[in-house]
Design an enzyme around this catalytic site. Structure first.
Site, PDB file in Angstrom:
ATOM      1  N   HIS A  80       0.927  22.303  -2.546  1.00 15.47           N
ATOM      2  CA  HIS A  80       0.589  20.926  -2.676  1.00 15.47           C
ATOM      3  C   HIS A  80      -0.641  20.716  -1.777  1.00 15.47           C
ATOM      4  CE1 HIS A  80       1.090  16.652  -1.885  1.00 15.47           C
ATOM      5  NE2 HIS A  80       0.277  16.632  -2.728  1.00 15.47           N
ATOM      6  N   ARG A 130      -2.683  18.163  -0.591  1.00 16.47           N
ATOM      7  CA  ARG A 130      -3.011  16.571  -0.395  1.00 16.47           C
ATOM      8  C   ARG A 130      -4.213  16.306   0.229  1.00 16.47           C
ATOM      9  NH1 ARG A 130      -3.257  11.650  -0.684  1.00 16.47           N
ATOM     10  NH2 ARG A 130      -1.432   9.974   0.038  1.00 16.47           N
ATOM     11  N   THR A 135       4.848  12.619   1.998  1.00 13.59           N
ATOM     12  CA  THR A 135       6.233  12.567   1.232  1.00 13.59           C
ATOM     13  C   THR A 135       6.163  13.124   0.099  1.00 13.59           C
ATOM     14  OG1 THR A 135       5.119  10.425   0.731  1.00 13.59           O
ATOM     15  CG2 THR A 135       6.462  10.502   2.693  1.00 13.59           C
ATOM     16  N   PHE A 159       4.236   6.222  -3.875  1.00 12.88           N
ATOM     17  CA  PHE A 159       5.298   6.330  -4.900  1.00 12.88           C
ATOM     18  C   PHE A 159       6.186   7.160  -4.343  1.00 12.88           C
ATOM     19  CE2 PHE A 159       7.715   8.730  -8.150  1.00 12.88           C
ATOM     20  CZ  PHE A 159       7.853   7.842  -9.173  1.00 12.88           C
ATOM     21  N   ASN A 160       6.032   8.070  -3.429  1.00 12.43           N
ATOM     22  CA  ASN A 160       7.023   9.041  -2.815  1.00 12.43           C
ATOM     23  C   ASN A 160       7.794   8.536  -1.536  1.00 12.43           C
ATOM     24  OD1 ASN A 160       7.296  11.565  -4.580  1.00 12.43           O
ATOM     25  ND2 ASN A 160       5.041  11.186  -4.295  1.00 12.43           N
ATOM     26  N   PRO A 173       0.769  -1.212  -0.103  1.00 13.10           N
ATOM     27  CA  PRO A 173      -0.264  -0.125   0.108  1.00 13.10           C
ATOM     28  C   PRO A 173       0.999   1.324  -0.048  1.00 13.10           C
ATOM     29  CG  PRO A 173      -0.126  -1.234   2.094  1.00 13.10           C
ATOM     30  CD  PRO A 173       0.539  -1.918   1.175  1.00 13.10           C
ATOM     31  N   GLU A 174       2.092   1.080   0.146  1.00 13.17           N
ATOM     32  CA  GLU A 174       2.923   2.407   0.165  1.00 13.17           C
ATOM     33  C   GLU A 174       2.867   3.141  -1.089  1.00 13.17           C
ATOM     34  OE1 GLU A 174       3.761   3.543   3.016  1.00 13.17           O
ATOM     35  OE2 GLU A 174       3.953   1.991   4.147  1.00 13.17           O
TER      36      GLU A 174
HETATM   37  N1  GTP Z   1      -1.225  14.571  -9.945  1.00 10.58           N
HETATM   38  C1  GTP Z   1      -0.930  14.440  -8.659  1.00 10.58           C
HETATM   39  N2  GTP Z   1      -1.100  13.659  -7.920  1.00 10.58           N
HETATM   40  C2  GTP Z   1      -1.010  13.489  -6.636  1.00 10.58           C
HETATM   41  C3  GTP Z   1      -0.774  14.690  -5.848  1.00 10.58           C
HETATM   42  N3  GTP Z   1      -0.834  14.338  -4.581  1.00 10.58           N
HETATM   43  C4  GTP Z   1      -0.907  13.091  -4.389  1.00 10.58           C
HETATM   44  N4  GTP Z   1      -1.186  12.483  -5.729  1.00 10.58           N
HETATM   45  C5  GTP Z   1      -1.259  11.085  -6.132  1.00 10.58           C
HETATM   46  O1  GTP Z   1      -1.405  10.352  -5.036  1.00 10.58           O
HETATM   47  C6  GTP Z   1      -0.093   9.349  -4.956  1.00 10.58           C
HETATM   48  C7  GTP Z   1       0.195   9.421  -3.072  1.00 10.58           C
HETATM   49  O2  GTP Z   1       0.966  10.342  -2.933  1.00 10.58           O
HETATM   50  P1  GTP Z   1       2.394   9.783  -2.306  1.00 10.58           P
HETATM   51  O3  GTP Z   1       2.798  11.030  -1.618  1.00 10.58           O
HETATM   52  O4  GTP Z   1       3.049   9.174  -3.584  1.00 10.58           O
HETATM   53  O5  GTP Z   1       2.286   8.719  -1.367  1.00 10.58           O
HETATM   54  P2  GTP Z   1       2.696   8.308  -0.150  1.00 10.58           P
HETATM   55  O6  GTP Z   1       4.110   7.677  -0.487  1.00 10.58           O
HETATM   56  O7  GTP Z   1       1.880   7.512   0.594  1.00 10.58           O
HETATM   57  O8  GTP Z   1       3.006   9.720   0.509  1.00 10.58           O
HETATM   58  P3  GTP Z   1       1.921  10.607   1.304  1.00 10.58           P
HETATM   59  O9  GTP Z   1       1.638  11.849   0.498  1.00 10.58           O
HETATM   60  O10 GTP Z   1       2.979  10.620   2.683  1.00 10.58           O
HETATM   61  O11 GTP Z   1       0.769   9.624   1.156  1.00 10.58           O
HETATM   62  C8  GTP Z   1       0.882  10.190  -5.411  1.00 10.58           C
HETATM   63  O12 GTP Z   1       1.747   9.208  -5.886  1.00 10.58           O
HETATM   64  C9  GTP Z   1       0.006  10.726  -6.882  1.00 10.58           C
HETATM   65  O13 GTP Z   1      -0.122   9.716  -7.613  1.00 10.58           O
HETATM   66  C10 GTP Z   1      -0.871  15.945  -6.687  1.00 10.58           C
HETATM   67  O14 GTP Z   1      -0.616  16.996  -6.252  1.00 10.58           O
HETATM   68  N5  GTP Z   1      -0.873  15.851  -8.078  1.00 10.58           N
END
Ligand code: GTP
Ligand code: NAG
Ligand code: NAG
Length: 402
Positions: A263, A265, A362, A55-56, A52-53
């Protein structure tokens, strides 16, 4: 997931404090490389991350393994290559082609390769003579139930016998990869401690760790951290797409002075972390307060929000802001997938004159790092949205070490 991430963050910080105070040095037990044979005898380290983790976070896990190999190379242990785990079935992705995607779709693997030797899984296939790839060992990592036994966080690992969860047969959707032996390990501590596990089977050539998010950085925020981070440049197509957008809308492609970026989120954050998430009006009020001082009227917004995004745009317009956001074309979505589109958002945020992020995201952290690398003043970068009411902890400042 969120509690676990929080705990991971605390433990990372705690370990760094410990490392500074007590000058902890981890002895690497695996033998150092002394013969020429090391150079011919390539070995491959595979890893994977808790499904479930996002991309970032996965980018951070890559860095832990990459730094582990880079540190080992500095000690003469030069035969290990890191296999880049393909991107497959990410929890947040809606538009993807469903196939395992190599890292070169998102990153510049040539610059990564200059930091440590990296290999795409598909490239490893093309040199393999057999139709199948058999790994020697998969270590299935698992947290200890209680990280703070007797109040202490101690680094340790322990091989545990077979239990139900301890099997591994998922290899990014490939059915022609298998493994000779799966070993279950409870683990806590820094990533360099994994060499102790690798040393158990010194002849192994293909070794894999699952749950790569469990081992921690040896030195979060150190010079080697930043050297590795800098090597993770984005792929040229994504940079060009972002720069075209910036050029069209703001007439600039480097450090820009005429737009702020946010950003925002939402999704799981507005449910799981509603206490930390501002309302729509709250968001606009905070940004307005900051941008008034800076005399900025253009705001670029990157977000994963659905319909509430329209309400946010409406509110901003009432305050006479010009709102910008990147909308990929159908062709761009097909070409870049959700992962690439998100990176384009990140690049545009990284070049803005002022950035506000989401607390403990992240996705936001990676933008902040990019801005540090680009050389923006830290007070334009480490800014966060606060909840409408209650305390608002200051964001941690992880500044670049050159
Ligand atoms: N295009 C776009 N996609 C986003 C944005 N914020 C989140 N996402 C999508 O949501 C996913 C989840 O965010 P991530 O930061 O990768 O997930 P994570 O590693 O669990 O990190 P967290 O943000 O801490 O949850 C991203 O990989 C993107 O696919 C944004 O501002 N723009
Ligand atoms: C495994 O299968 C994939 C396609 O499913 C193929 O591209 C790859 O070459 C195969 N691996 C090996 C080692 O042959
Ligand atoms: C950041 O700090 C510098 C130097 O103290 C100051 O001149 C500048 O106005 C600050 N910028 C912001 C956005 O607060």
């Amino acid at each position: 997931m969120s509690n676990k991430r929080r705990m991971w963050l605390y433990i990372t910080i705690l370990l760094n404090v410990l490392a500074i105070n007590a000058n902890i040095n981890i002895e690497i037990e695996a033998g150092q490389c002394t013969s020429d044979q090391c150079y011919d005898d390539k070995k491959f380290l595979f890893y994977d991350v808790n499904p479930p983790e996002g991309f970032n976070l996965r980018r951070d896990v890559y860095m832990r393994f990459a730094i582990m190999l880079s540190d080992a190379r500095k000690r003469g242990k030069t035969n290990w290559n890191l296999v880049l785990p393909p991107w497959h079935r990410l929890y947040h992705w809606r538009s993807t082609n469903g196939k395992p995607t190599p890292w070169r779709a998102f990153f510049n693997t040539d610059t990564m390769n200059k930091y440590i030797p990296v290999t795409e899984l598909e490239d490893l296939f093309s040199v393999s003579k057999n139709k199948k790839l058999k790994l020697d060992r998969v270590f299935v990592l698992k947290n200890y139930e209680n990280a703070f036994e007797n109040g202490d966080f101690r680094e340790k690992w322990e091989i545990v016998g077979d239990y139900e969860e301890c099997h591994h047969d998922y290899f990014w959707g490939y059915t022609n990869i298998s493994v000779t032996e799966v070993i279950c390990v409870k683990f806590q501590g820094k990533i360099s401690k994994l060499w102790e596990l690798i040393a158990l089977h010194p002849k192994d050539k293909y070794v894999m760790f699952t749950h790569g998010e469990i081992p921690l950085h040896d030195n979060y925020g150190s010079k080697s951290y930043w050297d590795c981070r800098k090597s993770m440049k984005f792929n040229t197509e994504l940079i060009n797409a972002a720069k075209n957008y910036m050029n069209e809308n703001f007439k600039c492609t480097e450090k820009c002075s005429n737009y702020a970026a946010l950003h925002w989120r939402r999704q799981d954050f507005s449910h799981n972390r509603y206490k930390e998430s501002p309302s729509i009006i709250g968001t606009v009020n905070q940004i307005d307060k900051a941008l008034k001082k800076l005399n900025l009227k253009n705001i670029f917004i990157a977000t994963d929000a659905d319909s509430e995004f329209n309400s946010l745009i409406d509110e901003f317009s009432k305050f006479k802001y010009k709102v910008f956001y990147y909308t990929p074309t159908v062709e761009e979505i097909a070409e870049f997938q959700d992962g690439g589109v998100a990176i384009i958002d990140q690049i545009i945020c990284s070049h803005s004159s002022y950035f506000v992020g989401t607390h403990e995201s992240t996705f936001t952290f990676r933008i902040q790092e990019e801005r540090e690398i680009l050389g923006f003043p830290s007070n334009t970068t480490f800014n966060r949205l606060c909840p409408d009411v209650g305390i608002c902890e200051k964001p941690s400042k992880w500044t670049v070490v050159n």
